[in-house]
Design an enzyme around this catalytic site. Structure first.
Site, PDB file in Angstrom:
ATOM      1  N   ASP A 284     -83.676  19.471  28.247  1.00 39.21           N
ATOM      2  CA  ASP A 284     -83.817  20.772  27.593  1.00 39.21           C
ATOM      3  C   ASP A 284     -85.299  21.152  27.671  1.00 39.21           C
ATOM      4  O   ASP A 284     -85.935  20.911  28.683  1.00 39.21           O
ATOM      5  CB  ASP A 284     -83.283  20.707  26.157  1.00 39.21           C
ATOM      6  CG  ASP A 284     -82.775  22.062  25.666  1.00 39.21           C
ATOM      7  OD1 ASP A 284     -83.459  23.073  25.894  1.00 39.21           O
ATOM      8  OD2 ASP A 284     -81.701  22.109  25.042  1.00 39.21           O
ATOM      9  N   HIS A 318     -86.311  22.859  30.621  1.00 37.98           N
ATOM     10  CA  HIS A 318     -85.961  24.272  30.604  1.00 37.98           C
ATOM     11  C   HIS A 318     -87.209  25.126  30.418  1.00 37.98           C
ATOM     12  O   HIS A 318     -87.280  26.236  30.933  1.00 37.98           O
ATOM     13  CB  HIS A 318     -84.958  24.557  29.491  1.00 37.98           C
ATOM     14  CG  HIS A 318     -83.590  24.008  29.762  1.00 37.98           C
ATOM     15  ND1 HIS A 318     -82.513  24.217  28.931  1.00 37.98           N
ATOM     16  CD2 HIS A 318     -83.134  23.230  30.772  1.00 37.98           C
ATOM     17  CE1 HIS A 318     -81.450  23.608  29.418  1.00 37.98           C
ATOM     18  NE2 HIS A 318     -81.808  22.999  30.530  1.00 37.98           N
TER      19      HIS A 318
END
Length: 469
Positions: A284, A318
């Site tokens: 993430d 991300h």
């Protein structure tokens, strides 16, 4: 009488030596940090030179008994060693070389968990080992949930050091990555409890099929923290979460966690932290600044502020620096500089919120960053609701005030677009400054901006454009 005078002299001399020693050995050292805002010095606690080795409290190395027996013995050994260390006035809880299966480790004040270079602490995948539930924050909402792998609650002067490794057995936690209906129903229930102001002690999430995964490291309402030198390999949920903490140094970490929601480090309702010389390789976001969700954050009223991140590498993630989307306590004074991104991210520098969050984002800086591939170098999005859009109602409209954002001296190799700003027309984004941003190849679009006042750009350039505008 002569003897008494002599004894008195010895006692005075001893007292003088003790006074001199206490004067010479400071309780804290302080690291002064340069930033474009007033940044308090970071306190670093000097732990007493006392060691409490876990084998002295019954710990068993993997291979000396069954894994179940080792896990039970080691969980208790960590508890007893922490207790003894804290009661003695502080020191180090030492993990020797070898592999040590265990359940959760709970900190006490004035304790340093020291991982020897050849030490691996392997956490169980049995959820029952992480009960009873403890107080945490899960995606910006406070609740009672499974204990984090490493947990501290209202502690001060705590540290994890050494070159060893923390890693969970992911067998069970991996099966909890999906978000089926029972999990989503549990989140909706928690959201509603926060809106109603239900006491946190009554918000039990560690039951049934709720499957709210535990954090790897979660420090809750702690002061004077140091994380230095160790490795993390995998995590059930957010990897390092500093929640409502004050004063911390995070340095020289090597973090790899590519599971669902595996942010590298989340600083939430936390202030006065330095993060430096770390490597993050995440499933993430890399470095994340948060400040609580909606009613819980408004109740607590604690902004995240005075955060400096420098000389860090993000290999994959991300985002390199992400602000939000939980920001309802407010976020200000964040400075990232001299960092790099090796492989690819979705957005290099990303500010995200929605019409339920309220509060503010201001005085956020990124300088001297080099990066490889991405979709966007810079983005602001004020309509990020993810699965929450249809899951729960909007109890209150509260628009986020976003202002004074600075991005300077950034070089990127490939991007779909240079920047994209989507403000809210009811409260436009204000005073965004982008200078000396260079992208070698732009693949889809150059710049997009809506509902922004005071967008200042200078020396934004690209060498090759392969899209259509």
């Amino acid at each position: 009488m002569k003897r008494l005078r002599s004894l008195r002299g010895l006692l005075l001399a001893a007292a003088a030596v003790m006074a001199l020693s206490s004067f010479d050995v400071a309780e804290y050292d302080y690291i002064r940090v340069a930033a474009p805002f007033p940044m308090p010095a970071i306190p670093v606690y000097n732990f007493p030179h006392r060691d409490f080795t876990i084998t002295d409290y019954g710990a068993k190395k993997r291979g000396t008994a069954t894994d179940e027996a080792c896990t039970t013995a080691n969980t208790e050994a960590f508890r007893r060693a922490m207790q003894a260390c804290s009661e003695a006035g502080g020191g180090r809880v030492v993990v020797p070389d070898g592999e040590w299966p265990c359940g959760p480790i709970h900190f006490k004040s004035n304790c340093e968990l020291h991982l020897s270079d050849g030490a691996t602490v392997r956490f169980s995948s049995d959820p029952a080992r992480f009960l009873p539930a403890v107080e945490v924050s899960w995606e910006g909402m406070e609740c009672m949930n499974y204990s984090p792998m490493v947990y501290a609650y209202r502690c001060e002067n705590i540290a994890i050091t050494g070159g060893g490794k923390l890693t969970p057995d992911m067998a069970t936690w991996r099966t909890w990555f999906s978000r089926p209906k029972p999990h989503m129903d549990a989140l909706a229930r928690l959201y509603d409890w926060a809106y109603q102001g239900l006491p946190v002690a009554q918000r039990n999430m560690a039951e049934g099929q709720n499957h709210l995964r535990p954090h790897m490291i979660h420090f809750n309402q702690c002061r004077n923290i140091m994380l230095d030198g160790f490795k993390i390999r995998n995590s059930p949920f957010w990897t390092i979460h500093m929640y409502r903490c004050e004063g911390g140094l995070v340095r020289n970490l090597d973090v790899y966690a590519h599971g669902h929601n595996n942010d590298g480090i989340d600083l939430e309702m936390t202030r006065n932290f330095l993060v430096e010389d770390c490597i993050f390789d995440q499933g993430d976001d890399g470095v994340v600044i948060k400040s609580g969700r909606n009613h819980d954050a408004w109740r607590i009223g604690l902004p995240t502020e005075n955060i400096v991140v420098r000389n860090c590498r993000v290999r994959n993630a991300h985002g390199l620096l992400v602000i939000g989307s939980e920001i309802s306590g407010g976020i200000r004074n964040v400075y990232m500089h001299d960092c790099s991104m090796d492989d690819k991210v979705i957005t290099l520098f990303y500010l995200k919120t929605n019409h339920r969050r309220g509060a503010f984002i201001k005085d956020i800086y990124m300088e001297r960053v080099s990066a490889n591939q991405m979709q966007r170098a810079f983005a602001v999005d004020t309509d990020v609701l993810y699965q929450w859009k249809d899951l729960v109602p909007t109890y209150k409209d509260s628009i986020t005030a976003i202002s004074d954002i600075f991005m300077r001296d950034v070089k990127c190799r490939v991007a779909d677009g240079i920047y994209e700003i989507n403000g809210d027309k009811r409260l436009p984004v204000r005073n965004v400054n982008i200078e000396n941003l260079e992208v070698d190849t732009v693949r889809k679009y150059t710049t997009r901006a809506a509902n922004v006042e005071g967008l200042h750009t200078e020396n934004i350039k690209w060498n090759t454009f392969t899209g259509k505008e």
